[in-house]
Design an enzyme around this catalytic site. Structure first.
Site, PDB file in Angstrom:
ATOM      1  N   LYS A 214       0.944  -1.265  -0.155  1.00 32.64           N
ATOM      2  CA  LYS A 214      -0.037  -0.023   0.001  1.00 32.64           C
ATOM      3  C   LYS A 214       0.777   1.259  -0.095  1.00 32.64           C
ATOM      4  O   LYS A 214       1.403   1.576   0.992  1.00 32.64           O
ATOM      5  CB  LYS A 214      -0.976   0.021   1.096  1.00 32.64           C
ATOM      6  CG  LYS A 214      -1.957   1.048   1.189  1.00 32.64           C
ATOM      7  CD  LYS A 214      -2.483   1.608   2.315  1.00 32.64           C
ATOM      8  CE  LYS A 214      -1.775   2.887   2.938  1.00 32.64           C
ATOM      9  NZ  LYS A 214      -1.403   3.984   1.981  1.00 32.64           N
ATOM     10  N   PRO A 215       1.182   1.971  -1.360  1.00 33.22           N
ATOM     11  CA  PRO A 215       2.083   3.042  -1.258  1.00 33.22           C
ATOM     12  C   PRO A 215       1.170   4.137  -0.454  1.00 33.22           C
ATOM     13  O   PRO A 215      -0.100   4.549  -0.605  1.00 33.22           O
ATOM     14  CB  PRO A 215       2.367   3.187  -2.785  1.00 33.22           C
ATOM     15  CG  PRO A 215       0.996   2.618  -3.451  1.00 33.22           C
ATOM     16  CD  PRO A 215       0.461   1.509  -2.546  1.00 33.22           C
ATOM     17  N   ALA A 216       1.931   5.385  -0.269  1.00 37.07           N
ATOM     18  CA  ALA A 216       1.392   6.727   0.125  1.00 37.07           C
ATOM     19  C   ALA A 216       0.713   7.154  -0.899  1.00 37.07           C
ATOM     20  O   ALA A 216       0.873   7.070  -2.145  1.00 37.07           O
ATOM     21  CB  ALA A 216       2.598   7.510   0.575  1.00 37.07           C
ATOM     22  N   GLY A 270       6.726   4.900   8.642  1.00 37.13           N
ATOM     23  CA  GLY A 270       6.009   6.390   8.550  1.00 37.13           C
ATOM     24  C   GLY A 270       5.964   6.941  10.119  1.00 37.13           C
ATOM     25  O   GLY A 270       7.133   6.744  10.815  1.00 37.13           O
ATOM     26  N   GLY A 275       2.078   4.241  13.122  1.00 30.23           N
ATOM     27  CA  GLY A 275       2.801   2.966  13.668  1.00 30.23           C
ATOM     28  C   GLY A 275       2.282   2.416  14.740  1.00 30.23           C
ATOM     29  O   GLY A 275       1.965   1.241  14.910  1.00 30.23           O
ATOM     30  N   GLU A 292       9.683   1.343  11.046  1.00 34.51           N
ATOM     31  CA  GLU A 292      10.477   2.173  10.797  1.00 34.51           C
ATOM     32  C   GLU A 292       9.877   3.588  11.167  1.00 34.51           C
ATOM     33  O   GLU A 292       9.052   3.976   9.937  1.00 34.51           O
ATOM     34  CB  GLU A 292      11.296   2.019   9.831  1.00 34.51           C
ATOM     35  CG  GLU A 292      12.715   2.709   9.404  1.00 34.51           C
ATOM     36  CD  GLU A 292      12.219   4.163   8.942  1.00 34.51           C
ATOM     37  OE1 GLU A 292      12.375   5.252   9.778  1.00 34.51           O
ATOM     38  OE2 GLU A 292      12.326   4.485   7.703  1.00 34.51           O
ATOM     39  N   ARG A 320      18.945  17.254   2.422  1.00 38.14           N
ATOM     40  CA  ARG A 320      18.632  16.017   1.651  1.00 38.14           C
ATOM     41  C   ARG A 320      17.132  16.160   1.450  1.00 38.14           C
ATOM     42  O   ARG A 320      16.445  16.102   2.485  1.00 38.14           O
ATOM     43  CB  ARG A 320      19.185  14.801   1.754  1.00 38.14           C
ATOM     44  CG  ARG A 320      19.033  13.861   0.712  1.00 38.14           C
ATOM     45  CD  ARG A 320      20.174  12.637   1.057  1.00 38.14           C
ATOM     46  NE  ARG A 320      19.747  12.207   2.348  1.00 38.14           N
ATOM     47  CZ  ARG A 320      19.247  10.713   2.907  1.00 38.14           C
ATOM     48  NH1 ARG A 320      19.133  10.021   1.747  1.00 38.14           N
ATOM     49  NH2 ARG A 320      19.272  10.497   3.924  1.00 38.14           N
ATOM     50  N   CYS A 326      13.537  10.480   7.210  1.00 39.82           N
ATOM     51  CA  CYS A 326      13.389  10.433   8.844  1.00 39.82           C
ATOM     52  C   CYS A 326      14.738  10.418   9.537  1.00 39.82           C
ATOM     53  O   CYS A 326      14.633  10.416  10.772  1.00 39.82           O
ATOM     54  CB  CYS A 326      12.818   9.000   8.886  1.00 39.82           C
ATOM     55  SG  CYS A 326      13.727   7.443   7.820  1.00 39.82           S
ATOM     56  N   GLU A 424       9.731  16.474  15.788  1.00 34.33           N
ATOM     57  CA  GLU A 424      10.381  16.325  14.482  1.00 34.33           C
ATOM     58  C   GLU A 424       9.797  17.460  13.376  1.00 34.33           C
ATOM     59  O   GLU A 424       8.480  17.457  13.317  1.00 34.33           O
ATOM     60  CB  GLU A 424      10.147  14.906  13.647  1.00 34.33           C
ATOM     61  CG  GLU A 424      10.816  14.710  12.522  1.00 34.33           C
ATOM     62  CD  GLU A 424      10.690  13.233  12.087  1.00 34.33           C
ATOM     63  OE1 GLU A 424      11.633  12.760  11.460  1.00 34.33           O
ATOM     64  OE2 GLU A 424       9.751  12.518  12.320  1.00 34.33           O
ATOM     65  N   SER A 484      23.337   5.803   5.351  1.00 35.87           N
ATOM     66  CA  SER A 484      22.513   4.854   4.658  1.00 35.87           C
ATOM     67  C   SER A 484      23.357   4.084   3.589  1.00 35.87           C
ATOM     68  O   SER A 484      23.801   4.593   2.850  1.00 35.87           O
ATOM     69  CB  SER A 484      20.864   5.368   3.957  1.00 35.87           C
ATOM     70  OG  SER A 484      20.226   5.908   5.004  1.00 35.87           O
TER      71      SER A 484
END
Length: 521
Positions: A214-216, A270, A275, A292, A320, A326, A424, A484
């Site tokens: 399920k994408p955003a 997300g 979450g 995550e 970036r 995140c 955040e 990353s």
């Protein structure tokens, strides 16, 4: 671990053979976006859901917009609970055969998918820029990073090893097997619409699981483009499924995925708040979960640091994707002795190196934020800080380019009672807090209830060891702003999540251990 049983009352509907209509009034051939926005590949710009190897429409559709211009990119199938359940059942039926496919064959299929991504990297990057707004150069970097997860897990698929354990009883042997969990529901964010999928899906498919993605709602086209390439790579029907949906249906679709008894695994990237909701739903059937979640990364600069290196790291870490990652640095803690020099050079770097604009423009380094709500949050944090005594060194307001743009902003004289110090921001805001001692800096850094990433700059070896071990985060960058890598485990501690993605550890999130006692020897 899922057991493949014959579904009765909840059996998945059989998909019709190629060339036959799906149902009256529905086209047999898959549809692409009619024409498509200029410059985007019509071959990859899909608008329907992808379930069981077929492109399927939904009863409704929702619009997807370019965050830079506001232009509509297309109308995408708005899947609801019925479509979600059908996708899960298609994935479950596919799992019953996919789990038995030899690891070498799964490896080869993932490698083909990787090769196709690299062959289509420019078109995939343009889709990312169009739907997320990030600069094209960054989008190209994301495609390469995204593809590398498929390459990495194509190799890891052949390295799923068990164990033989010698027991005290000589007539017995103990075996430990690693077996795929079953259907994995994958829920991904908009800020990395391709890489967040392959980081999860690559591991799942390598392990022998099947997936429903399920994408955003902001960025469904990247997930659907990956489905087109998966189909071209001959990934079997039902192994990779995509169900896009609007924001209005996201809650019910998420709940359906988390509560469906045929789903064995939930993987989500997300916000921490979302979450927690998904964890609550998944708890009812005690599903395996990977989370995550949000971060609030500290970026600490000690007096011993090389200021120029620290500024370069700060630029890379903070700005970036316009600060919408995140692991972006969210709080800059700078020791008193080096503070003024760092702030001055940081401001100069921002003014000299950053250019706000449309992501397709060659000189752009800072695209739009994803929507006006994101801009409002940055604006709220800036206004709150200024009202409590912070100083705007550069930036500080919305950009004249449009409602989704905000100036890269640097604040000094920031204190711990300001919103940007404990929330955040997820935008191009860099607040600087002055500190005196190492203990003070670590205490400020660890005061958050989340702990995804942390960064610090120091030339003192003893201090490096102390601080790296004491920071309550899952990932630490020492004299480095970009951390990353597909080879390294990605994940956080505290309320930043559960589990790890990427690396040799990532595939374990989709495997179950089974102990077999072999007696009578």
């Amino acid at each position: 671990m899922a057991t493949c049983l014959r579904l009765r009352s909840c059996r998945a509907p059989r998909l019709p053979p190629a060339g036959r209509g799906l149902r009256p009034g529905c086209p047999a051939q898959p549809r692409r976006s009619a024409g498509g926005p200029a410059g985007l590949s019509a071959a990859l710009l899909r608008t329907e859901s992808f379930v069981g190897g077929r492109w399927l429409p939904a009863a409704a559709a929702f619009p997807v917009h370019d965050p830079a211009s506001g232009a509509q990119l297309g109308l995408v199938a708005d899947c609801g609970v019925p479509e979600t359940r059908a996708a899960v059942r298609a994935a479950y039926e596919a799992f019953c055969s996919w789990r038995g496919v030899p690891a070498k064959e799964r490896s080869s299929l993932l490698r083909k998918w990787y090769d196709l991504m690299m062959q289509n990297k420019d078109d995939l990057a343009k889709i990312i820029t169009a739907e997320s707004g990030k600069p094209l150069k960054e989008a190209q970097g994301e495609v390469a990073y995204s593809a590398l997860f498929l390459e990495w897990f194509s190799e890891e698929a052949r390295r799923v090893y068990g164990d033989v354990i010698y027991t005290p009883a000589k007539e017995k042997r103990a075996l430990v097997l690693k077996q795929p969990l079953g259907v994995a529901a994958v829920i991904t964010p908009w800020n990395f619409p391709s890489a967040m999928i392959t980081r999860k899906v690559g591991a799942a498919l390598a392990a022998g699981c099947t997936v429903v993605v399920k994408p955003a709602e902001h960025t469904p086209f990247s997930a659907l483009a990956l489905a087109e390439l998966a189909d071209q790579a001959a990934i079997p029907p039902g192994v990779y499924n995509v169900i896009p949906c609007s924001r209005a249906k996201a809650k019910e679709v998420g709940e359906a995925l988390c509560t469906d008894p045929l789903v064995s695994k939930i993987s989500f990237t997300g916000s921490t708040a979302t979450g927690k909701i998904l964890l609550h739903h998944a708890a009812g059937s005690v599903k395996r979960v990977s989370m995550e979640l949000g971060g609030h990364a500290p970026f600490i600069v000690f007096d011993s640091a090389n200021v120029d290196q620290a500024v370069a790291g700060a630029m890379a870490s903070k700005f970036r994707n316009s600060g919408q990652t995140c692991v972006c640095s969210n709080r800059f803690l700078v020791q008193r002795g080096i503070h003024d020099s760092f702030v001055k050079k940081f401001a100069e770097a921002i003014k000299t190196n950053l250019r706000v604009g449309n992501g397709f423009e060659e000189r752009t380094t800072q695209g739009p934020l994803i929507d006006e709500k994101a801009v409002e949050k940055v604006e709220k944090h800036v206004n709150d800080a200024v009202s409590k005594g912070a100083t705007v060194v550069t930036g500080g307001k919305r950009h004249q380019l449009g409602k989704n743009f905000f100036e890269p902003t640097l604040l000094s004289n920031v204190t711990r009672d300001m919103l940007c110090s404990h929330e955040e921001t997820f935008g191009p805001l860099a607040p600087v807090i002055k500190f005196d001692t190492e203990e003070e800096a670590v205490a400020i850094a660890n005061a958050a209830d989340v702990g995804l990433a942390g960064y610090f700059y120091s030339q003192d070896p003893a201090q490096i060891w102390r601080v790296a071990e004491r920071l309550e985060v899952g990932m630490v960058g020492v004299n480095e702003g970009l951390i990353s890598s597909v080879e390294c485990p990605f994940g956080g501690v505290k309320q930043s999540g559960l589990g790890r993605e990427g690396s040799k550890y990532g595939i374990d999130e989709y495997l179950e251990l089974k102990y077999v006692c072999f007696g009578g020897l």
